[in-house]
Write an enzyme that holds these catalytic residues in place. Sequence first.
Site, PDB file in Angstrom:
ATOM      1  N   HIS A 241       3.018  -3.218   7.023  1.00 32.84           N
ATOM      2  CA  HIS A 241       1.969  -2.249   6.665  1.00 32.84           C
ATOM      3  C   HIS A 241       1.947  -1.078   7.640  1.00 32.84           C
ATOM      4  CE1 HIS A 241      -0.632  -4.470   3.679  1.00 32.84           C
ATOM      5  NE2 HIS A 241       0.219  -5.411   4.044  1.00 32.84           N
TER       6      HIS A 241
ATOM      7  N   GLU B 233       1.433   3.868   2.815  1.00 31.89           N
ATOM      8  CA  GLU B 233       1.935   3.446   4.125  1.00 31.89           C
ATOM      9  C   GLU B 233       3.464   3.563   4.188  1.00 31.89           C
ATOM     10  OE1 GLU B 233      -1.909   0.476   4.541  1.00 31.89           O
ATOM     11  OE2 GLU B 233       0.076  -0.405   4.389  1.00 31.89           O
TER      12      GLU B 233
ATOM     13  N   GLU C 265       1.546  -4.267  11.444  1.00 26.68           N
ATOM     14  CA  GLU C 265       0.934  -2.952  11.317  1.00 26.68           C
ATOM     15  C   GLU C 265       1.650  -1.950  12.210  1.00 26.68           C
ATOM     16  OE1 GLU C 265      -1.442  -2.299   9.296  1.00 26.68           O
ATOM     17  OE2 GLU C 265      -2.615  -4.118   8.944  1.00 26.68           O
TER      18      GLU C 265
ATOM     19  N   HIS D   4       0.857  -1.188   0.000  1.00 27.32           N
ATOM     20  CA  HIS D   4       0.000   0.000   0.000  1.00 27.32           C
ATOM     21  C   HIS D   4       0.890   1.234   0.000  1.00 27.32           C
ATOM     22  CE1 HIS D   4      -3.148  -2.765   1.974  1.00 27.32           C
ATOM     23  NE2 HIS D   4      -3.369  -2.662   0.683  1.00 27.32           N
TER      24      HIS D   4
HETATM   25 ZN   LIG Z   1      -1.754  -1.725   4.363  1.00 31.95          ZN
END
Ligand SMILES: [Zn+2]
Length: 1128
Positions: A911, A817, A996, A814
């Site tokens: 992420h 990010e 994350e 992504h």
């Molecule tokens: Zn992500």
Amino acid sequence: MWVYVGKRMTECPVCVWRCVHGGEESDSSQTPADLCSPSVLLLLSERGRSRMSAPLSSSSGLEVLLSTLQSAGDVESTLNIINVLDELLSAGTDRRILYMIRKGGSEALLSALVNTGRSFTPNYSVLLPLLHLLVKVGHRDRRIGVKAEDAGAVLLTLSLLRHNISNPRRAAACLWVLQVFSSSVSTANLIGENHGLDVIYRLIPPYTSKHLHTIKAAITAFAALLSTKANVSAAVSKGYVSGLLQLYEDWFMTDCQHEATVICHALLRCLHQVSHSTAGRQAVFSQGGLRLLYQSTQTCALSKGGECLLEAAVQLMRKCLPKTPLPLTSDRSVYTFALPGGSHDTPEINMAPDESSEDEEDEEDEEPDSRDDDDDLETDLNKLRLRPDPDRPKELLVQYSQLCPELSHDFQDLDLSSESGDSSSSSDEELVLPAHSSRRDRRRSRDQSSAGSHSETDGQTPDFHSHRNFLSNSPSFRSIVKETREDAPPGDGGSDQEEEGAEDSAHSTMIDRLLERHGACIPHHDPRLYLSAASKTRSIPGFSILAFPDFWGHLPPTGHEAMAPRGPHIQRLKVFQDIRRFLNTDDIINQVVFDLEDSSVPCPSDSLRFYSKFESGNLRKAVQVRRNEYDLILNADTNCSQHTQWFYFEVSNMQPVVPYRFNVINCEKTNSQFNYGMQPVLYSVRAALEGRPQWVRTGDDVCYYRNHFCSSRGRRTSTFYTLTFTVTFKHHEDVCYIAYHYPYTYSTLKAHLKQLQRCVDPSSVFFRQQVLCETLKGNSCPLVTITACPSSRSWRDLHQLRNRPCIVLTARVHPGESNASWVMKGSLEFLCSSDPVAQSLREAFIFKIIPMLNPDGVINGMSRCDLIGEDLNRQWCKPDPSLCPTIYHTKGFLYYLNSIGRTPQVFCDYHGHSRKKNVFLYGCSVKETLWQSGSAVDTVGLKEDPGYRTIPKTLDRIAPAFSFNSCNYLVEKSRSSTARVVVWREIGVLRSYTMESTYNGCDQGIHKGLQTGSRELQEMGMKFCQSLLSVTKDSRALYNKKLIHHIDLDDNVLDHKSHNCFEDDEPPCVEEIEFSADCPPLHGDDLDSDVDRNMAGAEEDEEEDFLFPNRTRQSSTCNGTASGQILS
Ligand SMILES: [Zn+2]
């Protein structure tokens, strides 16, 4: 039966209620004393004596009461029953009323009402208590409206109201009943069609101090009627909206003492109801409602009621602000890309999902509901346990053998240690895999891509923005350059400063000089390497300008950066400013000062200048709203019209010490960490040249709320949010960059990898950078191999090397990010370092790292997708080789490792998480998923290796930003095509994770209350690698154990444990982000207490009062001499 009741009653008072209840329910909260009110006992025994013969042997006591009520002819029995019911119901909880409703209580009351009310001269001594009881029961009965219609009670009540408008108590009772009936749309419409709106509206007078109860009842009944579209449009066409506004003004202005706050509040509630419909909102706006409400809010004293009115008025104004389309010709991204083999110019890939994505937060990293939404959990054991067939034939896997150079490398140079450099750490990247589409296809698609007017940058050396476009136009940067040169020693080439004609050479000299004077102070960063990397980067618009921070580099600032405190009512103050755009247009400029699509837009000399046409840049348009306020519009992801979150732009021509308000007006997420202490980041070129090359958290009055903008055309999801923040620049004539988060471009990665390659000690570190594949736009997707060189060429050492388990790490699927890239940078630097733990890790594992899975997205400043306009982390099940080459080949490479018996021991995809704090892992566990789902599948015989918890547990111990309690290991259906789930299920990697990292900061541990900087993110990358020691099966376990111990001591976080942060989502924001909610309720305002007060009212009906002593007193006491007297 009655005898039975009577007998039991004398023995055990509790049984009375049980009998009345029909024996089904017991209310454990009631003590016997609550239940033995003498009036109940008396009535029951009395009724029992006179009606013993009633054919009700199978019915409960309550049913007997209700049926008697319906058939009762005489006033006395009806009254008695109403008394008993009221007493029973008011003593207990809602459960009693709900029970009574189930037993037909509403119908009984309604038919009693019809029987009594129909007579030519209704007996109000019965009717009034009946109406009161009906209100109490009715407003807990969701079907009361329909039942009232069936019983013929609706128009009867309306007619009773008409006959009693001069009797405040009776009118109030009728109004409440009508209010309760209006909970059903058809009933509300029926009342409306029969002029109910007009009758009730006439009962709302201008300010008075009398009969406030009845007036309030009229207004709330009016509000209830306005819950239907038909009634709202009737009210609008009859001009009642303007009337309501005038009434509000009159009451609000006259009621200085806030004695009639309830009336004002009720009037606002009517207007809230009206504003549910477009016509209503337009009426409020066109009748001057906005100005009136705005003025009232400015005079609203912050007294008890004042604050409540203020909030209701602000919500109402926000709702009624006219929908304003974004000033764009189209919502679709400025950047488009023709898909390989596709015939259409602008693929409509993302048009359909618009609708569904409105409510759906469909993100791997955004799992706010995963704990609640158990429906999403995968409970099909076959899907959880059985591996599907590989998605491609085995022959296609052979090509990946080239990505394991360490397995075939002969390490001949180990014998020639002094010259070993070039072969163990390859000097340049090699393209290993033929990309699936032919080169010709790709070139064609490249040419078709929308950049018609843009030229490719191949082979050119890009500048940073200050050159040409900026350096020559703006005095600011020139003066910076001048100043820095003035500092230079005499004779140090100051003579070429003013030579306009020799711009090019001056430019390259300038870069050299800048670097001489200031550069090269940042570890693992070399501006010249960046320049060369950027010259090979291919973008859709053909970037030829560099953003200074990426070129120059970033050092984390020295001190800590605390989360920004949120001022009281900051959002309200911002909303007031937004409302003033419509009320006071004197200072409104509304001029476009930057447009990504149109470089000819003139920029006034006193306005800020914006720019974003550089790698990872994202700003589509800037509009100067007022002198020091700008609306900013972000560019959607390429080939679609959504996913606006990431921003990164340059701003210049600022005045120092002036607060500038920036509003990013087309954000899409429903909430943001910007409401919880997070700030954007800012980089000042001047500060960088003064020796502080830093992205710093900046911005005051940061908040995030829903705004009044809608899409420029046709899109159904047109709810936007404003991120607003205020920046006060420190320097005169500076050039600054503002971003959502610390930028990390593709060119930065390329330069960084080259730098690492130069720095590693080739005699001990095997470092090889290869190309996994090319992206759609023709950029290479790097794959890095890191492991330890064998200590000798002996069979034994080479064998050990070739049997090391693999660890596969990926990041940045992504593009928005960027925090994931900083974490990855930390991992890469650590693994290449001389740290003994790193050495041990290299000896234990072979690291296969794909640091940027979505280079095209990163380059073109996207938030979520790839050039095809799809989320690449939803393509893992069946990645298309020509559309998602990076995912296709990463998965192929994992299949290959699997096929040669080298299934990775750990897989982790890095992420960033925009709505949570801390850093945490998502993993996969069959058992936990089944437990959480409450599935009936028997998990006792199910064997599962609990090893997936080892890494999170270790991280909890050693990584201060990590929160074990935020981790979960659930397999959701909606995530079935993400890297984590597919690698776990299809490749069979037990420890397959998504890591994350927050954009904001931590709410636990030693970083609590601080925003994370790039330093903390890099530290997390290092800690993740360290935690891998805990899963090694290396024979030298003892040594490794010691090393883990060593890590603990080293970091002084021996006792670190995440605190209990079980609720990992943020609490509701202190201010209302949305505004579509109903009118905020008034504290302590409820229908029951109004009714009770009316029942107790002694104003008018002397006669009734004589017959009915204070009911409130009666029901609250157990010593019921009063009721005894009535009944005897
Ligand atoms: Zn992500």
